[in-house]
Design an enzyme around this catalytic site. Structure first.
Site, mmCIF file in Angstrom:
data_model
loop_
_atom_site.group_PDB
_atom_site.id
_atom_site.type_symbol
_atom_site.label_atom_id
_atom_site.label_comp_id
_atom_site.label_asym_id
_atom_site.label_seq_id
_atom_site.Cartn_x
_atom_site.Cartn_y
_atom_site.Cartn_z
ATOM 1 N N ASP A 7 0.891 -1.162 0.000
ATOM 2 C CA ASP A 7 0.000 0.000 0.000
ATOM 3 C C ASP A 7 0.929 1.211 0.000
ATOM 4 O OD1 ASP A 7 -2.209 1.652 0.195
ATOM 5 O OD2 ASP A 7 -2.277 1.531 2.381
ATOM 6 N N GLU A 68 -1.457 -1.258 -4.949
ATOM 7 C CA GLU A 68 -2.699 -0.537 -5.175
ATOM 8 C C GLU A 68 -2.542 0.349 -6.405
ATOM 9 O OE1 GLU A 68 -4.918 1.055 -1.787
ATOM 10 O OE2 GLU A 68 -5.192 2.882 -2.955
ATOM 11 N N ASP A 141 -2.860 0.959 6.853
ATOM 12 C CA ASP A 141 -1.925 0.657 5.762
ATOM 13 C C ASP A 141 -1.459 -0.795 5.823
ATOM 14 O OD1 ASP A 141 -1.091 3.804 5.149
ATOM 15 O OD2 ASP A 141 -1.453 3.344 7.248
#
Lengths: 205, 205
Positions: A7, A68, A141
């Site tokens: 992330d 992501e 996260d």
């Protein structure tokens, strides 16, 4: 299959490593949130995060990397840091000849919770349940990085990932229906349990 | 002072290296446009560009790195590639312990041409003039990378960079005025020469 999920972020970069078996059971290998101090120059912050990422790659030797997919949002400075870190993470993966896949936040949410607009708490709860953890990984996260890694393994596993995405509402499926992913079963069970405690709470009030 | 300038991009990444003397004279060391095929995956494209960048760093051993400061523009996919490459370039610089500076396009244009809204041709013409080249470096990414490197050397040289930025219009200054940068003098001369040929052309017509 060992997947490393990232992330990406300059201030906090979530990194999660999971092993996913052919029966789709997922096991936690490691999860870490890399940080870089905001008072360092950007290039030193990038280096700090890159060093941390490489240490995780070296220690756990993932077979695939999931990131992501970054979209433009309102805060330009955040996008830039996120895109820069994602570039650095992709470079690190490419130099290790590892395949990289990008998943959108809604793809991840759909794969993990069965619902593409799930909130962070729902994702965190499901990640803990899927990995058999006592508590939700924190900060968000960390949970997001693990969710990405699990999502990637499941989606590339074939049929099931698509099935999860197509199940727009988990209300439409039964927990014991055939073809359900462990995530979907666990989520339905969690929903029911929440509904039960909600009912119990209402009775007490 | 040897400066490496990078005009970041995934399809074309301009890299220019210049030596700038204390009297602000700039000499071309190298200029290259790194490319990556659009049919490769993003991580392989990043790796391709990163490998090329590192080769230039290794060959020319710059003392400082200048990058274009990336802003959000309309085309999101372009921003992402640009930001990712800029992250990779900054990481490469940081791992060599080199200082990195970001300059906005208008800062570069102002430093090079004396005018913050100069077009690409004006920048290219001035870069050729400053470096004593017979022709404008092409494509524009090459000229932009050299302009960034020169801009950085001049701006960090101190006073003059600011003076250039403050001279909103070169029309207000004389070519032999004290405190002018070589770029400003050359630009004024070029403007005059263009005006003369324009007048000559009009006479012929």
């Amino acid at each position: 299959m060992r997947v490393l999920g990232v992330d990406p972020g300059l201030t906090r970069c979530g990194v999660g490593v999971v092993d996913v078996a052919p029966d789709r059971t997922a096991t936690l290998v490691d999860v870490v949130v890399l940080r870089s101090p905001t008072d360092l120059s950007i290039e030193r912050r990038l280096r700090r995060i890159a060093d941390g990422l490489e240490a995780v790659f070296d220690e756990h030797r993932p077979q695939a990397v999931a990131l992501e997919r970054v979209f433009a949002r309102s805060d330009v400075s955040t996008i830039m840091g996120t895109a820069q870190i994602s570039g650095v993470a992709m470079l690190i993966a490419a130099r290790r000849e590892l395949p990289v896949a990008l998943h959108t936040p809604s793809e991840v949410k759909a794969a993990i919770t069965g619902y593409g607009r799930a909130d962070k708490k729902q994702v965190g709860t499901m990640v803990a349940r899927i990995l058999g953890l006592d508590a939700m990984p924190k900060p968000a996260d960390a949970a997001d990085a693990l969710a990405l890694a699990i999502c990637h393994a499941w989606r590339t596993g074939g049929v099931a990932g698509e099935a999860v995405r197509d199940a727009a509402s988990i209300g439409r499926v039964e927990a014991d229906a055939p073809g359900l992913t462990p995530a979907q079963r666990a989520w339905i069970a969690a929903e029911r349990s929440a509904a039960v405690s909600g009912a119990a709470r209402r009775l007490r009030e």
